[in-house]
Motif scaffolding. Structure first.
Motif, mmCIF file in Angstrom:
data_model
loop_
_atom_site.group_PDB
_atom_site.id
_atom_site.type_symbol
_atom_site.label_atom_id
_atom_site.label_comp_id
_atom_site.label_asym_id
_atom_site.label_seq_id
_atom_site.Cartn_x
_atom_site.Cartn_y
_atom_site.Cartn_z
ATOM 1 N N GLN A 66 0.819 -1.195 0.000
ATOM 2 C CA GLN A 66 0.000 0.000 0.000
ATOM 3 C C GLN A 66 0.864 1.262 0.000
ATOM 4 O O GLN A 66 0.590 2.217 -0.725
ATOM 5 C CB GLN A 66 -0.939 -0.007 1.199
ATOM 6 N N PHE A 67 1.922 1.249 0.809
ATOM 7 C CA PHE A 67 2.784 2.421 0.895
ATOM 8 C C PHE A 67 3.470 2.706 -0.447
ATOM 9 O O PHE A 67 3.811 3.857 -0.738
ATOM 10 C CB PHE A 67 3.820 2.224 2.007
ATOM 11 N N ALA A 68 3.645 1.669 -1.261
ATOM 12 C CA ALA A 68 4.215 1.875 -2.593
ATOM 13 C C ALA A 68 3.326 2.787 -3.443
ATOM 14 O O ALA A 68 3.809 3.458 -4.354
ATOM 15 C CB ALA A 68 4.407 0.531 -3.304
ATOM 16 N N GLY A 69 2.036 2.811 -3.130
ATOM 17 C CA GLY A 69 1.107 3.650 -3.881
ATOM 18 C C GLY A 69 1.055 5.087 -3.416
ATOM 19 O O GLY A 69 0.354 5.910 -4.018
ATOM 20 N N VAL A 70 1.771 5.415 -2.337
ATOM 21 C CA VAL A 70 1.838 6.798 -1.864
ATOM 22 C C VAL A 70 2.941 7.500 -2.649
ATOM 23 O O VAL A 70 4.109 7.111 -2.588
ATOM 24 C CB VAL A 70 2.109 6.856 -0.355
ATOM 25 N N LEU A 71 2.563 8.526 -3.403
ATOM 26 C CA LEU A 71 3.508 9.201 -4.280
ATOM 27 C C LEU A 71 4.548 9.998 -3.501
ATOM 28 O O LEU A 71 5.753 9.929 -3.767
ATOM 29 C CB LEU A 71 2.744 10.131 -5.231
ATOM 30 N N GLY A 72 4.087 10.801 -2.572
ATOM 31 C CA GLY A 72 4.942 11.706 -1.820
ATOM 32 C C GLY A 72 4.063 12.557 -0.932
ATOM 33 O O GLY A 72 2.962 12.134 -0.560
ATOM 34 N N PHE A 73 4.509 13.765 -0.598
ATOM 35 C CA PHE A 73 3.739 14.612 0.310
ATOM 36 C C PHE A 73 3.788 16.059 -0.173
ATOM 37 O O PHE A 73 4.838 16.566 -0.567
ATOM 38 C CB PHE A 73 4.299 14.534 1.736
ATOM 39 N N ASP A 74 2.627 16.715 -0.140
ATOM 40 C CA ASP A 74 2.502 18.146 -0.429
ATOM 41 C C ASP A 74 2.490 18.866 0.921
ATOM 42 O O ASP A 74 1.514 18.777 1.665
ATOM 43 C CB ASP A 74 1.204 18.396 -1.196
ATOM 44 N N PRO A 75 3.555 19.592 1.267
ATOM 45 C CA PRO A 75 3.678 20.099 2.640
ATOM 46 C C PRO A 75 2.685 21.181 3.017
ATOM 47 O O PRO A 75 2.247 21.237 4.167
ATOM 48 C CB PRO A 75 5.109 20.667 2.678
ATOM 49 N N TYR A 76 2.343 22.064 2.058
ATOM 50 C CA TYR A 76 1.606 23.261 2.459
ATOM 51 C C TYR A 76 0.875 23.811 1.246
ATOM 52 O O TYR A 76 1.487 24.137 0.229
ATOM 53 C CB TYR A 76 2.583 24.313 2.999
ATOM 54 N N ASN A 77 -0.434 23.927 1.365
ATOM 55 C CA ASN A 77 -1.248 24.399 0.251
ATOM 56 C C ASN A 77 -1.126 25.914 0.047
ATOM 57 O O ASN A 77 -1.252 26.683 0.994
ATOM 58 C CB ASN A 77 -2.725 24.055 0.515
ATOM 59 N N GLU A 78 -0.860 26.312 -1.185
ATOM 60 C CA GLU A 78 -0.908 27.708 -1.623
ATOM 61 C C GLU A 78 -0.195 28.667 -0.667
ATOM 62 O O GLU A 78 -0.809 29.565 -0.075
ATOM 63 C CB GLU A 78 -2.356 28.130 -1.860
#
Length: 588
Positions: free
Chosen positions: A202-214
């Motif tokens: 499942q973790f393989a399907g996590v692309l990465g992380f977006d830290p902070y919107n706009e």
């Protein structure tokens, strides 16, 4: 045979040579939606869904109706850390369970710590507006003025006009009261919890992380510009977040970094785009948003969007990512579906998808396909199954319960809703949303286009007709939809994949390719050059698989649902025309 029982065919994505790539070296394109603006609301306590069952329903519909293979999954700092220094593990566990519903449906996920106007807690209970993001304790640390936007026609004007919002944003970026330190610690604990709550697959399907919107400065200090703010405050924050990802076990996944939110705006532009961050490389992805603020205003753009409306704007995104040595994703784009400018939505969204597909407008595509550039990944705002069914006391005001639209600052952008039977239904033309796109290319994409024939009311929008110089191809396509993918093979072992919309049942699909030409392509096998298979996740969505066994060769594939049962002669003629076109316009 393909391991269809495994989400994502069992592979994680990395960044290489300016593209997302999977473990077999295939170039991957991500398309989908933001899930969900419900996170901004209190009614489900900062979660996108009331239950895992609803999350599964949403994921299945997103794949089967919306054609998506990825989601930007919103999380809330306010609910992750309601008490300073203490993460709410129950919230994080519930969020993990809902993320898992999408991963198990074969949908890649990248979480996003979302904020708008910094925090709901900046706003009075009788305010015209609200925010989301930072917890109450973070707002209480600052001696902020009473919020007021003055004469504002859109909620976003609070970003630059509301003194309380500006001051709070400023404090965060300058780490007043240790706010940024607290956020980073909370983020590391969140990422650790997510990783531990998911299986390796499942973790393989996590692309990465977006830290902070706009992100936005709030207020620039004397002599400071957008560019120097990005250099001195925003980029160091991303470097710190990258370190927290590594510490949480996310070291092999990229951080998806957003520039100043006004960097690529078409009303108020500011210099930036992380110009002073140097080569971002494979551990960072250039991540930006795009909305046509002129069209949304109803004043600055008269009429509808047209062919090629946004190819320059999205070309800027491609260029910036390439200069930074990484790939790009447009993690938000969209247009209101209600209100005075809603009539523009069919053309605005078509033009945005067109610009994601290629940097060449339709009228020029067939004569200049080699200028297409990479196909951009993107996630439309938004996918909210509760659209029109909310029960949100705005700013905790029981006398101001919002039920209509997205229940947040009068927004109405969800592509989906639940009908009266509780079944997910699209609110936009399925021909626009459920699209052919090259989800995985064994090699490098050279050119791609998709004519969706989406509708603006009763008018069919055809911006990329097959030219009369290709009469057999034009006859084959007729009034149908078509996609054309051209790529240079890379010698990999896995096939090239195109998402097949529901409007392309195998029995009505024709493929004209140098690999094979076939009407009603068969089920895929390892020896089938052109075949159809289920997409992983068990949602009923399908993909077209194209297998080559060489390296460095230019291949093409036209996919259409046009002619009912084309003759062998027509197919042969169309193949001959496309072969000559590819040799002339693309080369060897």
């Amino acid at each position: 045979p393909l391991p269809d029982s495994l989400p994502f065919d069992g592979t994680a994505l990395t960044v290489s040579a300016g593209r997302f790539v999977d473990a077999t070296g295939r170039e991957v394109v991500l398309r989908g939606y933001n899930v969900s603006g419900e996170t901004k609301l209190a009614e489900n306590k900062g979660l996108p869904f009331a239950s895992v069952t609803d999350a599964r329903k949403s994921a299945t519909a997103l794949r089967a109706l919306g054609g998506g293979n990825s989601v930007r999954f919103l999380l809330s700092w306010a609910y992750a850390e309601p008490v300073r220094g203490q993460v709410d593990t129950a919230y994080l566990t519930a969020a993990t369970d809902q993320i898992r519903a999408f991963l198990d449906a074969g949908i890649r996920v990248y979480p996003d710590f979302h904020q708008d106007l910094y925090s709901r807690w900046l706003f009075d209970d009788d305010s015209w507006y609200t925010g989301d993001g930072a917890p109450k304790w973070a707002v209480e640390l600052g001696d902020y003025p009473d919020e007021s936007c003055g004469i504002c026609f859109l909620w976003g004007q609070n970003i630059t006009q509301n003194g309380a919002v500006k001051a709070a944003q400023y404090d965060f970026w300058h780490n007043a009261y240790g706010l940024q330190d607290s956020f980073l610690t909370m983020a590391q604990k969140t990422m650790t919890h997510l990783r531990q709550g998911l299986t390796t697959e499942q973790f393989a399907g996590v692309l990465g992380f977006d830290p902070y919107n706009e992100p936005y400065a709030g207020t620039y200090t004397s002599g400071q510009t957008s560019r120097t703010w990005e250099r001195d405050l925003l980029w160091p924050f991303y470097v710190k977040f990258r370190a927290r990802m590594d510490a949480a076990g996310w070291q092999d996944k990229p951080v998806l970094v957003e520039p100043n939110l006004f960097w690529n705006g078409n009303v108020s532009k500011e210099e930036g785009g992380l110009l002073d961050a140097g080569t971002l490389g494979s551990r960072y992805v250039f991540n930006t948003h795009f909305y046509d603020q002129k069209a949304i205003s109803g004043i600055l753009m008269w009429g509808n969007a047209a062919d090629g409306q946004y190819v320059t704007d999205f070309g800027t995104v491609r260029d910036r990512a390439a200069a930074a040595g990484t790939t790009a994703i447009v993690s938000e784009f969209g247009h209101p579906l209600n209100g005075s400018t809603a009539g523009k939505a069919p053309t605005v969204l078509k033009a945005m998808y067109q610009a994601l597909d290629s940097r060449v407008k339709g009228a020029s595509w067939w004569t200049n396909p080699a200028a297409s550039g990479p196909v951009l990944s993107g996630n439309q705002w938004q996918w909210d199954i509760y659209h029109g069914r909310h029960h949100e006391p705005m700013n905790d005001n029981p006398g101001k319960v919002l039920t209509a639209g997205d229940a947040w600052n009068d927004e109405d952008l969800s592509a989906v809703r639940l009908d009266d039977t509780g079944k997910a239904a699209l609110r936009q033309d399925a021909r626009l949303l459920d699209r052919i796109y090259p989800s995985a290319t064994s090699g490098t994409t050279l050119a791609f286009t998709y004519e969706d024939r989406s509708r603006d009311g009763s008018t069919t929008l055809t911006w990329n007709p097959v030219p009369s110089s290709l009469p057999s191809v034009a006859q084959l396509v007729g009034s149908g939809q078509y996609g054309l993918h051209v790529w240079r093979s890379g010698g990999g072992s896995a096939p090239t994949e195109l998402h097949l919309p529901a409007s392309f049942p195998a029995a009505s699909t024709t493929v004209v390719s140098d690999l094979a030409t076939v009407h009603a392509p068969p089920a895929y096998t390892a020896t089938t050059p052109v075949g159809v298979a289920a997409e992983p996740g068990g949602t009923g969505s399908r993909r077209l698989l194209l297998t080559d066994t060489d390296a460095g060769t230019v291949h093409y594939a036209l996919v259409t649902n046009g002619a009912g049962a084309p003759s062998a002669a027509l197919l042969a003629a169309a193949r001959g025309e496309l072969a000559a076109w590819a040799a002339q316009r693309i080369g060897g």
